[in-house]
Design a protein around this motif. Structure first.
Motif, PDB file in Angstrom:
ATOM      1  N   GLU A  80      87.482  82.760 141.958  1.00  0.00           N
ATOM      2  CA  GLU A  80      86.491  82.072 141.138  1.00  0.00           C
ATOM      3  C   GLU A  80      85.099  82.670 141.355  1.00  0.00           C
ATOM      4  OE1 GLU A  80      85.872  79.327 138.105  1.00  0.00           O
ATOM      5  OE2 GLU A  80      87.723  80.039 139.031  1.00  0.00           O
ATOM      6  N   VAL A  81      84.760  82.990 142.609  1.00  0.00           N
ATOM      7  CA  VAL A  81      83.472  83.637 142.900  1.00  0.00           C
ATOM      8  C   VAL A  81      83.401  84.993 142.198  1.00  0.00           C
ATOM      9  CG1 VAL A  81      82.043  84.627 144.731  1.00  0.00           C
ATOM     10  CG2 VAL A  81      83.192  82.436 145.105  1.00  0.00           C
ATOM     11  N   ASN A  82      84.513  85.731 142.209  1.00  0.00           N
ATOM     12  CA  ASN A  82      84.559  87.033 141.541  1.00  0.00           C
ATOM     13  C   ASN A  82      84.300  86.899 140.042  1.00  0.00           C
ATOM     14  OD1 ASN A  82      85.408  89.933 141.181  1.00  0.00           O
ATOM     15  ND2 ASN A  82      87.153  88.986 140.165  1.00  0.00           N
ATOM     16  N   ARG A  83      84.884  85.885 139.406  1.00  0.00           N
ATOM     17  CA  ARG A  83      84.673  85.682 137.966  1.00  0.00           C
ATOM     18  C   ARG A  83      83.200  85.401 137.660  1.00  0.00           C
ATOM     19  NH1 ARG A  83      89.167  82.053 138.870  1.00  0.00           N
ATOM     20  NH2 ARG A  83      91.125  83.128 138.430  1.00  0.00           N
ATOM     21  N   VAL A  84      82.594  84.539 138.460  1.00  0.00           N
ATOM     22  CA  VAL A  84      81.190  84.186 138.232  1.00  0.00           C
ATOM     23  C   VAL A  84      80.297  85.402 138.442  1.00  0.00           C
ATOM     24  CG1 VAL A  84      79.261  82.787 139.054  1.00  0.00           C
ATOM     25  CG2 VAL A  84      81.536  81.763 138.828  1.00  0.00           C
ATOM     26  N   LEU A  85      80.524  86.137 139.549  1.00  0.00           N
ATOM     27  CA  LEU A  85      79.707  87.322 139.827  1.00  0.00           C
ATOM     28  C   LEU A  85      79.861  88.359 138.717  1.00  0.00           C
ATOM     29  CD1 LEU A  85      77.865  88.995 141.633  1.00  0.00           C
ATOM     30  CD2 LEU A  85      79.890  89.703 142.940  1.00  0.00           C
ATOM     31  N   ALA A  86      81.082  88.577 138.255  1.00  0.00           N
ATOM     32  CA  ALA A  86      81.330  89.571 137.197  1.00  0.00           C
ATOM     33  C   ALA A  86      80.577  89.207 135.919  1.00  0.00           C
ATOM     34  CB  ALA A  86      82.824  89.686 136.919  1.00  0.00           C
ATOM     35  N   SER A  87      80.577  87.927 135.562  1.00  0.00           N
ATOM     36  CA  SER A  87      79.896  87.512 134.340  1.00  0.00           C
ATOM     37  C   SER A  87      78.379  87.645 134.474  1.00  0.00           C
ATOM     38  CB  SER A  87      80.269  86.070 133.982  1.00  0.00           C
ATOM     39  OG  SER A  87      79.795  85.158 134.955  1.00  0.00           O
ATOM     40  N   LEU A  88      77.845  87.410 135.680  1.00  0.00           N
ATOM     41  CA  LEU A  88      76.404  87.512 135.898  1.00  0.00           C
ATOM     42  C   LEU A  88      75.920  88.961 135.878  1.00  0.00           C
ATOM     43  CD1 LEU A  88      75.904  84.882 138.760  1.00  0.00           C
ATOM     44  CD2 LEU A  88      75.151  84.667 136.384  1.00  0.00           C
ATOM     45  N   ILE A  89      76.705  89.833 136.479  1.00  0.00           N
ATOM     46  CA  ILE A  89      76.250  91.213 136.669  1.00  0.00           C
ATOM     47  C   ILE A  89      76.597  92.110 135.484  1.00  0.00           C
ATOM     48  CG2 ILE A  89      78.189  92.425 137.779  1.00  0.00           C
ATOM     49  CD1 ILE A  89      76.140  92.971 140.125  1.00  0.00           C
ATOM     50  N   ALA A  90      77.419  91.595 134.551  1.00  0.00           N
ATOM     51  CA  ALA A  90      77.864  92.402 133.404  1.00  0.00           C
ATOM     52  C   ALA A  90      76.689  92.879 132.547  1.00  0.00           C
ATOM     53  CB  ALA A  90      78.842  91.595 132.545  1.00  0.00           C
ATOM     54  N   LYS A  91      75.566  92.136 132.569  1.00  0.00           N
ATOM     55  CA  LYS A  91      74.421  92.535 131.735  1.00  0.00           C
ATOM     56  C   LYS A  91      73.609  93.674 132.326  1.00  0.00           C
ATOM     57  CE  LYS A  91      73.721  87.658 132.027  1.00  0.00           C
ATOM     58  NZ  LYS A  91      72.901  86.519 132.133  1.00  0.00           N
ATOM     59  N   TYR A  92      73.948  94.092 133.540  1.00  0.00           N
ATOM     60  CA  TYR A  92      73.139  95.093 134.235  1.00  0.00           C
ATOM     61  C   TYR A  92      73.977  96.347 134.505  1.00  0.00           C
ATOM     62  CZ  TYR A  92      70.424  90.865 134.841  1.00  0.00           C
ATOM     63  OH  TYR A  92      69.730  89.698 134.600  1.00  0.00           O
ATOM     64  N   PRO A  93      73.961  97.305 133.583  1.00  0.00           N
ATOM     65  CA  PRO A  93      74.850  98.472 133.675  1.00  0.00           C
ATOM     66  C   PRO A  93      74.498  99.445 134.807  1.00  0.00           C
ATOM     67  CG  PRO A  93      73.348  98.695 131.810  1.00  0.00           C
ATOM     68  CD  PRO A  93      73.170  97.305 132.342  1.00  0.00           C
TER      69      PRO A  93
END
Length: 233
Positions: free
Chosen positions: A108-121
């Motif tokens: 669950e932490v991985n899903r949240v982190l992935a969604s947050l950081i996806a905007k920063y290539p």
């Protein structure tokens, strides 16, 4: 609760002990040499076998109208077929790449982190997994689950063990003696790094989670995951 144990290696033996400690009994045990599976007395089946026998084990339990959970990895190309078979036969099935409570929180932490950081290539992703040398598949099912969850919320299209293309996630799979399981997700840029890590200290957590899942599914019908068992998300 009477449990049919499909797979009696190291994990199977730990599951047996944990199940008995929780007041259950093992009514049948199968290993890779077992010729016939018996579910006559079983309330539920737990499959921790090997990739080459997992599909038959799971289908046989469903055919016997016995709820089955599986922690065997390396067979997921047949997952859609298994879930269709379960639904067609009004069965109960739960697969988890990892039954540990801590790992499922880590998912669950991985899903949240992935969604947050996806905007920063500028951040470049890497996944590292380390397991014992007896583990037959690579990468681990847990690493694949982590990668697939990231793919759902990012521009990544696939994962690979080889040199990655720009839209692929590199999974570095290592095998070291007596390591129960370590998974590291790292995002690196020129200015900083963000990293999350789960380390299993032994196999007890996997076994306990599997028995809890078996207790949970015993009176249900359908296809489930550990998110259902733990009411996560």
């Amino acid at each position: 609760m009477k449990i049919a144990l499909l797979g009696y290696g190291k994990m199977g033996k730990i599951i047996e002990r944990v199940a008995i400690e929780r007041g259950h009994s093992i009514c049948f045990k199968a290993n890779s040499k077992t010729k016939a599976l018996h579910f006559e007395d079983a309330d539920v089946a737990i499959d921790f076998s090997i990739p080459s026998t997992a599909v038959l084990n799971i289908k046989s339990a469903i055919n016997a109208n016995v709820p089955v959970i599986s922690g065997t990895t390396g067979w997921l190309e047949h997952y859609t077929n298994i879930t269709a078979h379960c639904n067609a036969n009004n069965g109960a099935f739960l697969y988890a790449s990892n039954f540990s409570l801590g790992v499922n929180i880590f998912f669950e932490v991985n899903r949240v982190l992935a969604s947050l950081i996806a905007k920063y290539p500028d951040y470049h992703l890497g996944i590292e997994e380390i397991h014992h040398t007896q583990k037959l598949d690579a990468p681990s099912g847990t690493a694949i689950s982590l990668a697939n969850d990231i793919i759902k919320t990012s521009d990544y299209k696939n994962w690979t063990l080889d040199s990655p293309n720009s839209d692929e996630i590199k999974i570095d799979a290592k095998r070291i003696e007596d390591v129960p399981g370590t998974h590291i997700i790292s995002y690196n840029s020129e200015v900083d790094s963000v990293e999350i890590k789960h380390t299993a200290h032994n196999r007890e957590g996997f076994a306990l989670g599997a028995v809890i899942a078996a207790e949970w599914i015993a009176d249900k019908k359908g296809v489930f995951s550990m998110k259902d068992v733990l009411n996560i998300g």
